[in-house]
Scaffold this motif. Structure first.
Motif, PDB file in Angstrom:
ATOM      1  N   ASP A  78       0.861  -1.182   0.000  1.00 14.18           N
ATOM      2  CA  ASP A  78       0.000   0.000   0.000  1.00 14.18           C
ATOM      3  C   ASP A  78       0.898   1.232   0.000  1.00 14.18           C
ATOM      4  O   ASP A  78       1.354   1.681   1.050  1.00 14.18           O
ATOM      5  N   ALA A 108      -0.370   4.325   2.028  1.00 13.92           N
ATOM      6  CA  ALA A 108      -0.185   4.184   3.473  1.00 13.92           C
ATOM      7  C   ALA A 108       1.281   4.377   3.854  1.00 13.92           C
ATOM      8  O   ALA A 108       1.591   5.002   4.872  1.00 13.92           O
ATOM      9  N   ASN A 156       2.099   5.218   7.656  1.00  9.09           N
ATOM     10  CA  ASN A 156       1.451   4.035   8.239  1.00  9.09           C
ATOM     11  C   ASN A 156       2.147   2.780   7.700  1.00  9.09           C
ATOM     12  O   ASN A 156       1.570   1.999   6.926  1.00  9.09           O
ATOM     13  N   THR A 157       3.384   2.587   8.137  1.00  6.57           N
ATOM     14  CA  THR A 157       4.235   1.581   7.506  1.00  6.57           C
ATOM     15  C   THR A 157       3.725   0.165   7.742  1.00  6.57           C
ATOM     16  O   THR A 157       3.721  -0.667   6.830  1.00  6.57           O
ATOM     17  N   ARG A 158       3.307  -0.136   8.942  1.00  5.42           N
ATOM     18  CA  ARG A 158       2.833  -1.497   9.213  1.00  5.42           C
ATOM     19  C   ARG A 158       1.561  -1.798   8.424  1.00  5.42           C
ATOM     20  O   ARG A 158       1.378  -2.922   7.933  1.00  5.42           O
ATOM     21  N   GLU A 159       0.700  -0.813   8.284  1.00  8.94           N
ATOM     22  CA  GLU A 159      -0.483  -1.003   7.435  1.00  8.94           C
ATOM     23  C   GLU A 159      -0.073  -1.231   5.983  1.00  8.94           C
ATOM     24  O   GLU A 159      -0.655  -2.050   5.276  1.00  8.94           O
ATOM     25  N   ALA A 160       0.958  -0.526   5.545  1.00  9.64           N
ATOM     26  CA  ALA A 160       1.395  -0.629   4.159  1.00  9.64           C
ATOM     27  C   ALA A 160       1.855  -2.040   3.812  1.00  9.64           C
ATOM     28  O   ALA A 160       1.696  -2.486   2.665  1.00  9.64           O
ATOM     29  N   SER A 162       0.846  -4.881   5.416  1.00 11.19           N
ATOM     30  CA  SER A 162      -0.025  -5.857   6.080  1.00 11.19           C
ATOM     31  C   SER A 162      -0.378  -7.046   5.198  1.00 11.19           C
ATOM     32  O   SER A 162      -0.748  -8.114   5.707  1.00 11.19           O
ATOM     33  N   ARG A 163      -0.270  -6.892   3.871  1.00 14.60           N
ATOM     34  CA  ARG A 163      -0.580  -8.004   2.967  1.00 14.60           C
ATOM     35  C   ARG A 163       0.649  -8.858   2.637  1.00 14.60           C
ATOM     36  O   ARG A 163       0.546  -9.802   1.854  1.00 14.60           O
ATOM     37  N   ARG A 212       8.691  -8.777   9.735  1.00 16.93           N
ATOM     38  CA  ARG A 212       7.846  -9.862   9.224  1.00 16.93           C
ATOM     39  C   ARG A 212       8.685 -10.966   8.567  1.00 16.93           C
ATOM     40  O   ARG A 212       8.154 -11.793   7.827  1.00 16.93           O
TER      41      ARG A 212
END
Length: 307
Positions: free
Chosen positions: A40, A43, A48-52, A54-55, A85
């Motif tokens: 993302d 993001a 919003n790095t962790r949201e970016a 998340s997939r 991750r």
């Protein structure tokens, strides 16, 4: 052979799909047996790095990135979030910065590119006239262009790019001020002045070409994305190769223009992960570079390449 995994920007309207600009390339990657992962980008730029990420599945390992430009600070944050991750970017943040920002690559290419000087500035911050005049004093002639560490505004040539005579402080300050205003929050790093050189369009071929280097070897030559003409003949790149090798970055682009005296000059260097392709270029050729590189993570340096 390790599977090549590439992190592409997702479609802003459908997070399950690749951004349309890179979708063709992603299809070629899948056809070659590679894995497409989605970032993302919006993001990420918003912090919003962790949201970016998340997939991105846990344990994804080494990832190439192919997508829209990422500021160096955000790229560093992206690599950090991926490492949480069990993944990481093939091009580490320091090498990304080195290839992506002019102060990182300029000294290495000084013999092949117009003379440049720069001042670190924040977005919206215009250096005062005396500072600009001092910056321009080292340029070998009166004409210059202004850009930031990454991009110019060449499409607003007279308004926010070309400075006919840097010895006129009012004109110098006016063009730089307009450049900073138009860049807004996207201004990267600071203000750069580059000596103006007279570039010409060859009788055949595009005005500017883009060379894609993998591990110090030129592997692909395309027209610059802004060029009307897509047909390209590879020039003699031997004189440029030592500089690319000295930069010591895995995946690099060099944009070359023809000076009026017949010499090819480097007008821009970039990290190949964020390099756009000309509409007539074959995305499968680029994908093959990434899959080959993943099969040989130690690098291709010293093998001779295609030139």
């Amino acid at each position: 052979m390790p599977t090549t995994a590439v992190l592409y920007c997702r479609d802003p309207l459908d997070g399950r799909r690749t951004d349309a600009h890179f979708a063709g390339e992603a299809r070629h990657l899948r056809a070659a047996g590679g894995k497409v992962l989605l970032l993302d980008h919006d993001a990420l730029l918003a912090g919003n790095t962790r949201e970016a990420v998340s997939r991105i599945p846990e344990g994804a390992g080494a990832l190439w990135y192919r997508g829209w430009m990422i500021p160096t600070a955000r790229y560093t944050a992206l690599d950090g979030a991926l490492r949480e991750r069990g993944a990481h970017l093939v091009v580490d943040p320091e090498r990304y910065r080195r290839a992506h920002e002019l102060p990182g690559w300029y000294a290495t290419f000084a013999d092949h590119t117009p003379y440049s000087a720069w001042l670190p500035t924040e977005p919206g911050e215009v250096p005062d006239p005396s500072a600009l005049s001092a910056l321009a004093a080292g340029l070998p002639s009166g004409a210059a262009i202004v850009k930031d560490y990454v991009k110019s505004r060449k499409h607003e040539w007279a308004e926010a790019c070309h400075i006919p005579d840097t010895r006129r402080p009012d004109a110098l300050h006016r063009v730089v001020s307009r450049f900073v205003e138009l860049q807004g929050d996207d201004l990267a790093g600071g203000v750069v002045l580059r000596a103006f050189e007279d570039f010409v369009t060859p009788d055949a071929g595009p005005a500017e070409i883009r060379v894609w280097w993998l591990d110090g070897t030129p592997r692909l030559v395309t027209a610059h994305p802004d060029s009307l003409c897509g047909a390209v003949e590879a020039p003699d790149l031997g004189p440029l190769r030592p500089a690319v090798e000295a930069l010591d970055c895995r995946f690099v682009t060099t944009d070359l223009a023809l000076r009026a005296d017949g010499v090819r000059r480097v007008v821009e260097v970039g990290d190949g992960q964020v390099g756009d392709m000309h509409r007539d270029a074959d995305p499968a050729a680029l994908v093959s570079l990434l899959t080959e590189a993943q099969a040989d993570p130690a690098g291709l340096r010293g093998r001779g390449g295609v030139w």
